[in-house]
Write a protein that holds these residues in place. Structure first.
Motif, PDB file in Angstrom:
ATOM      1  N   MET A 134       9.101   3.207   5.937  1.00  0.00           N
ATOM      2  CA  MET A 134       9.034   4.615   5.543  1.00  0.00           C
ATOM      3  C   MET A 134       9.831   4.879   4.275  1.00  0.00           C
ATOM      4  SD  MET A 134       9.451   6.425   9.160  1.00  0.00           S
ATOM      5  CE  MET A 134       9.901   8.077   8.835  1.00  0.00           C
ATOM      6  N   GLN A 135       9.300   5.753   3.447  1.00  0.00           N
ATOM      7  CA  GLN A 135      10.025   6.108   2.231  1.00  0.00           C
ATOM      8  C   GLN A 135      10.984   7.258   2.525  1.00  0.00           C
ATOM      9  OE1 GLN A 135       6.236   8.037   0.175  1.00  0.00           O
ATOM     10  NE2 GLN A 135       8.083   8.525  -0.988  1.00  0.00           N
ATOM     11  N   ASP A 136      11.869   7.525   1.573  1.00  0.00           N
ATOM     12  CA  ASP A 136      12.836   8.609   1.747  1.00  0.00           C
ATOM     13  C   ASP A 136      12.203   9.950   1.404  1.00  0.00           C
ATOM     14  OD1 ASP A 136      14.723   6.886   2.526  1.00  0.00           O
ATOM     15  OD2 ASP A 136      15.752   6.750   0.591  1.00  0.00           O
ATOM     16  N   ALA A 152      -2.421   2.179  -4.893  1.00  0.00           N
ATOM     17  CA  ALA A 152      -2.520   3.523  -4.305  1.00  0.00           C
ATOM     18  C   ALA A 152      -3.537   3.562  -3.177  1.00  0.00           C
ATOM     19  CB  ALA A 152      -2.939   4.518  -5.381  1.00  0.00           C
ATOM     20  N   VAL A 153      -3.284   4.467  -2.241  1.00  0.00           N
ATOM     21  CA  VAL A 153      -4.178   4.584  -1.088  1.00  0.00           C
ATOM     22  C   VAL A 153      -5.520   5.193  -1.480  1.00  0.00           C
ATOM     23  CG1 VAL A 153      -3.407   6.914  -0.367  1.00  0.00           C
ATOM     24  CG2 VAL A 153      -4.232   5.323   1.345  1.00  0.00           C
ATOM     25  N   ASP A 154      -5.545   5.963  -2.571  1.00  0.00           N
ATOM     26  CA  ASP A 154      -6.715   6.838  -2.744  1.00  0.00           C
ATOM     27  C   ASP A 154      -7.854   6.278  -3.572  1.00  0.00           C
ATOM     28  OD1 ASP A 154      -5.381   7.081  -5.179  1.00  0.00           O
ATOM     29  OD2 ASP A 154      -4.430   8.956  -4.550  1.00  0.00           O
ATOM     30  N   SER A 160       9.796  16.694   1.073  1.00  0.00           N
ATOM     31  CA  SER A 160       8.555  15.976   0.811  1.00  0.00           C
ATOM     32  C   SER A 160       8.936  14.561   0.401  1.00  0.00           C
ATOM     33  CB  SER A 160       7.763  16.687  -0.280  1.00  0.00           C
ATOM     34  OG  SER A 160       8.427  16.523  -1.490  1.00  0.00           O
ATOM     35  N   PRO A 161       7.981  13.627   0.516  1.00  0.00           N
ATOM     36  CA  PRO A 161       8.285  12.248   0.140  1.00  0.00           C
ATOM     37  C   PRO A 161       8.784  12.193  -1.302  1.00  0.00           C
ATOM     38  CG  PRO A 161       6.102  12.447   1.140  1.00  0.00           C
ATOM     39  CD  PRO A 161       6.590  13.823   0.945  1.00  0.00           C
ATOM     40  N   ASN A 162       9.714  11.284  -1.575  1.00  0.00           N
ATOM     41  CA  ASN A 162      10.412  11.312  -2.875  1.00  0.00           C
ATOM     42  C   ASN A 162       9.675  10.588  -4.003  1.00  0.00           C
ATOM     43  OD1 ASN A 162      10.843   8.732  -1.978  1.00  0.00           O
ATOM     44  ND2 ASN A 162      13.008   8.671  -2.493  1.00  0.00           N
ATOM     45  N   GLY A 163       8.365  10.505  -3.882  1.00  0.00           N
ATOM     46  CA  GLY A 163       7.572   9.915  -4.964  1.00  0.00           C
ATOM     47  C   GLY A 163       7.279   8.443  -4.715  1.00  0.00           C
ATOM     48  N   ASN A 164       6.254   7.930  -5.412  1.00  0.00           N
ATOM     49  CA  ASN A 164       5.866   6.538  -5.128  1.00  0.00           C
ATOM     50  C   ASN A 164       6.774   5.518  -5.816  1.00  0.00           C
ATOM     51  OD1 ASN A 164       4.915   6.526  -7.781  1.00  0.00           O
ATOM     52  ND2 ASN A 164       2.837   7.063  -7.151  1.00  0.00           N
ATOM     53  N   LEU A 199       0.846  -1.194   0.000  1.00  0.00           N
ATOM     54  CA  LEU A 199       0.000   0.000   0.000  1.00  0.00           C
ATOM     55  C   LEU A 199       0.883   1.246   0.000  1.00  0.00           C
ATOM     56  CD1 LEU A 199      -2.433   1.840   0.554  1.00  0.00           C
ATOM     57  CD2 LEU A 199      -2.539   0.922   2.868  1.00  0.00           C
ATOM     58  N   LEU A 200       0.762   2.028  -1.062  1.00  0.00           N
ATOM     59  CA  LEU A 200       1.565   3.252  -1.166  1.00  0.00           C
ATOM     60  C   LEU A 200       0.812   4.378  -0.463  1.00  0.00           C
ATOM     61  CD1 LEU A 200       2.603   2.958  -4.919  1.00  0.00           C
ATOM     62  CD2 LEU A 200       3.906   2.255  -2.896  1.00  0.00           C
ATOM     63  N   ALA A 201       1.233   4.679   0.751  1.00  0.00           N
ATOM     64  CA  ALA A 201       0.507   5.684   1.533  1.00  0.00           C
ATOM     65  C   ALA A 201       1.462   6.743   2.071  1.00  0.00           C
ATOM     66  CB  ALA A 201      -0.247   5.005   2.682  1.00  0.00           C
ATOM     67  N   GLY A 202       2.511   7.017   1.282  1.00  0.00           N
ATOM     68  CA  GLY A 202       3.495   8.005   1.729  1.00  0.00           C
ATOM     69  C   GLY A 202       3.213   9.402   1.195  1.00  0.00           C
ATOM     70  N   GLY A 203       2.238   9.503   0.280  1.00  0.00           N
ATOM     71  CA  GLY A 203       1.968  10.801  -0.360  1.00  0.00           C
ATOM     72  C   GLY A 203       1.404  11.816   0.621  1.00  0.00           C
ATOM     73  N   MET A 204       1.409  13.062   0.199  1.00  0.00           N
ATOM     74  CA  MET A 204       0.970  14.143   1.093  1.00  0.00           C
ATOM     75  C   MET A 204      -0.496  14.505   0.858  1.00  0.00           C
ATOM     76  SD  MET A 204       3.798  15.501   2.717  1.00  0.00           S
ATOM     77  CE  MET A 204       3.799  17.270   2.658  1.00  0.00           C
ATOM     78  N   GLY A 205      -1.059  14.021  -0.250  1.00  0.00           N
ATOM     79  CA  GLY A 205      -2.461  14.322  -0.528  1.00  0.00           C
ATOM     80  C   GLY A 205      -2.773  15.806  -0.480  1.00  0.00           C
ATOM     81  N   THR A 206      -1.894  16.621  -1.029  1.00  0.00           N
ATOM     82  CA  THR A 206      -2.074  18.079  -0.896  1.00  0.00           C
ATOM     83  C   THR A 206      -3.367  18.558  -1.555  1.00  0.00           C
ATOM     84  OG1 THR A 206      -0.646  18.351  -2.837  1.00  0.00           O
ATOM     85  CG2 THR A 206       0.358  18.715  -0.694  1.00  0.00           C
ATOM     86  N   ARG A 207      -3.787  17.882  -2.641  1.00  0.00           N
ATOM     87  CA  ARG A 207      -4.990  18.352  -3.332  1.00  0.00           C
ATOM     88  C   ARG A 207      -6.236  18.155  -2.469  1.00  0.00           C
ATOM     89  NH1 ARG A 207      -4.105  15.103  -8.731  1.00  0.00           N
ATOM     90  NH2 ARG A 207      -2.733  13.937  -7.343  1.00  0.00           N
ATOM     91  N   LEU A 208      -6.204  17.161  -1.609  1.00  0.00           N
ATOM     92  CA  LEU A 208      -7.355  16.930  -0.735  1.00  0.00           C
ATOM     93  C   LEU A 208      -7.418  17.999   0.362  1.00  0.00           C
ATOM     94  CD1 LEU A 208      -9.684  14.972  -0.264  1.00  0.00           C
ATOM     95  CD2 LEU A 208      -8.168  13.582   1.140  1.00  0.00           C
ATOM     96  N   ILE A 256      -9.697   9.271  -4.960  1.00  0.00           N
ATOM     97  CA  ILE A 256      -9.980  10.516  -4.226  1.00  0.00           C
ATOM     98  C   ILE A 256      -8.720  11.373  -4.283  1.00  0.00           C
ATOM     99  CG2 ILE A 256     -10.511  11.523  -1.977  1.00  0.00           C
ATOM    100  CD1 ILE A 256     -12.152   9.065  -1.348  1.00  0.00           C
ATOM    101  N   LYS A 257      -8.750  12.353  -5.165  1.00  0.00           N
ATOM    102  CA  LYS A 257      -7.611  13.264  -5.280  1.00  0.00           C
ATOM    103  C   LYS A 257      -7.998  14.638  -4.732  1.00  0.00           C
ATOM    104  CE  LYS A 257      -4.994  10.447  -7.813  1.00  0.00           C
ATOM    105  NZ  LYS A 257      -3.802   9.822  -7.251  1.00  0.00           N
ATOM    106  N   ASN A 258      -9.246  15.042  -5.032  1.00  0.00           N
ATOM    107  CA  ASN A 258      -9.698  16.399  -4.695  1.00  0.00           C
ATOM    108  C   ASN A 258     -10.858  16.349  -3.713  1.00  0.00           C
ATOM    109  OD1 ASN A 258      -7.956  17.476  -6.858  1.00  0.00           O
ATOM    110  ND2 ASN A 258      -9.416  16.380  -8.182  1.00  0.00           N
ATOM    111  N   GLU A 289       5.026  20.226  -9.817  1.00  0.00           N
ATOM    112  CA  GLU A 289       4.634  21.491  -9.177  1.00  0.00           C
ATOM    113  C   GLU A 289       3.660  21.204  -8.046  1.00  0.00           C
ATOM    114  OE1 GLU A 289       3.799  24.184 -12.780  1.00  0.00           O
ATOM    115  OE2 GLU A 289       3.508  25.406 -10.980  1.00  0.00           O
ATOM    116  N   LYS A 290       3.941  21.721  -6.857  1.00  0.00           N
ATOM    117  CA  LYS A 290       3.057  21.442  -5.711  1.00  0.00           C
ATOM    118  C   LYS A 290       2.977  22.656  -4.806  1.00  0.00           C
ATOM    119  CE  LYS A 290       2.343  16.847  -6.043  1.00  0.00           C
ATOM    120  NZ  LYS A 290       1.937  15.640  -5.451  1.00  0.00           N
ATOM    121  N   LYS A 291       2.033  22.586  -3.852  1.00  0.00           N
ATOM    122  CA  LYS A 291       1.950  23.613  -2.807  1.00  0.00           C
ATOM    123  C   LYS A 291       2.917  23.217  -1.707  1.00  0.00           C
ATOM    124  CE  LYS A 291      -2.949  23.446  -3.267  1.00  0.00           C
ATOM    125  NZ  LYS A 291      -4.183  23.153  -2.558  1.00  0.00           N
TER     126      LYS A 291
END
Ligand code: UTP
Length: 408
Positions: free
Chosen positions: A177-179, A233-235, A201-205, A95-104, A385-387, A334-336
């Protein structure tokens, strides 16, 4: 690393602003900052300058897809093969759950988001419930490896514990944990997220297998005899994990990797499309889809690049070490990025304000000689679920859950 060494390293990369508050920090913070400077790979920042031609594409041609009628015709045979592999302990799930989910827009890990309306239904819970369906069908536990990051590890592990793993057997759940990678402004200058901390930030999936190796998880996988890893993916709250028919089809066709795909809703839909690139399996991202590729037709008059990936892949474990040894391409996204402004105040931007540097799991596919794109019914298996609202949102996922009889 001492102050002078840190200074020299930063000077070399044009990042001396990192030390702006050094004199004001207490001893512990100073040490933490020096340690972070030592561990940070600033080389990636120079890639900002060659952003446009970072990953040139090869020749894109269509790939054959195993479509629904063919799968239906062989369902029993494939399902049996898949269940046999699961019962023999050969299949694990990642399960890839290291993302930041910034769009959510929530600070919490995406998996702890509650999509329920009349009761609590957490994203993690949906995934575990789906995996449990297969556990019950096979009568065997499936090892689950959960990738977190520095930003969400504590919350994620505590949540699973608090919720008693939603009925899963905790002995079969391993967290790793990812890098992290530095995050920068558009000129490649790293942001600071605190006076003593570079924004990371996490270095990608795509870093998942390397991180599994680092955490000693791969050794355990080998000891346990796990041969296939289903990465997901987690979402996607309708995600079918360790799907026996998919596992069986990948094994039976002798494919190096299986990739679940859905029929695209339009040629310009924002999903990566399966293809061949220079004769090897690959994924062409939606922003690389030219007019020509969008208009291309196959021998039946159907769009030639009609199937999009949903981040559900089945990799053969023995290939993965070789894949990651080759170093995957880096992507600039590109991210926030929260940052300290000139006055040293933390700002949480409303719009993207810089770059993160990521490796992507989809690039692993191109390292392999064969891939089975395997079609699944979109409305049954794809509810990302991205947004918060609109396309690929909590709202659209709720509708799809209802359509599939899932009470919320
Ligand atoms: P996304 O590409 O949607 O990224 O992740 P994200 O960071 O979660 O969300 P946004 O773009 O900031 O809104 C797709 C999958 O890859 C995982 C995510 O958790 C999700 O399952 N992922 C992404 C990681 O595990 N690590 C990463 O560094 C990035």
């Amino acid at each position: 690393m001492g102050y002078q060494e840190a200074y020299d390293k930063l000077e070399k990369y044009g990042q001396l602003h990192v030390l702006k508050y050094y004199e004001e920090l207490d001893r512990e913070e100073q040490e933490a900052l020096l340690r972070q400077i030592e561990q940070t790979d600033f080389d990636v920042l120079s890639l900002c300058k060659q952003k446009e031609n970072l990953n040139p594409r090869g020749e894109i041609t269509p790939i054959g897809v195993m479509q629904l009628p063919e799968i239906a015709a062989k369902k029993e045979e494939y399902t049996k093969t898949g269940l046999d592999a699961i019962r023999a302990g050969k299949v694990g799930a990642v399960l890839l759950a290291g993302g930041m989910g910034t769009r959510l827009g929530s600070d919490a890990p995406k998996g702890v988001y509650n999509i329920g309306l009349t009761k609590e239904v957490f994203i993690f819970q949906r995934l575990i419930e789906n995996l449990l369906d297969v556990v019950h069908q096979a009568g065997a536990w499936i090892p689950l490896y959960v990738m977190t990051s520095d930003k969400n590890h504590e919350t994620t592990t505590a949540f699973f514990k608090e919720k008693k793993y939603f009925g899963y057997n905790a002995e079969y759940v391993t967290f790793f944990m990812q890098d992290m990678a530095p995050a920068s402004n558009y000129n490649g200058k790293v942001y600071m997220e605190a006076r003593h901390k570079i924004s990371t930030s996490p270095n990608g999936n795509g870093g998942w297998f390397l991180s599994m190796m680092k955490w000693g998880v791969v050794d355990k996988i080998r000891e346990a005899g796990v041969e296939w890893l289903n990465v997901f993916a987690v979402d996607n709250v309708l995600q079918r994990i360790a799907d026996p028919c998919f596992v069986g089809a990948t094994i039976a066709t002798g494919s190096a990797v299986g990739a679940k795909v859905v029929k695209k809703t339009a040629p310009d839909e924002k999903v990566g499309a399966m293809c061949l690139e220079d004769g090897k399996p690959s994924i062409v991202e939606y922003y690389d889809m030219t007019e020509e590729l969008m208009a291309a037709k196959d021998e039946n008059g159907e769009p030639a690049y009609n199937f999009g990936v949903i981040l559900n892949y089945l990799f053969r474990e023995k290939d993965l070490e070789e894949i990651v040894a080759k170093k995957l391409p880096l992507h600039i996204v590109e991210k926030k990025i929260p940052y300290l402004d000139e006055a040293g105040e933390l700002v949480k931007p409303e719009a993207p304000n810089g770059y993160k540097f990521e490796q992507l799991v989809l690039d692993m596919i191109h390292e392999l000689d064969s891939c089975l794109p395997y079609e699944v019914v979109r409305n049954k298996e794809f509810a990302p679920i991205k947004n918060k609202t609109g396309v690929d949102s909590v709202e659209s996922a709720r509708e799809l859950c209802k359509e599939n009889g899932i009470e919320l």
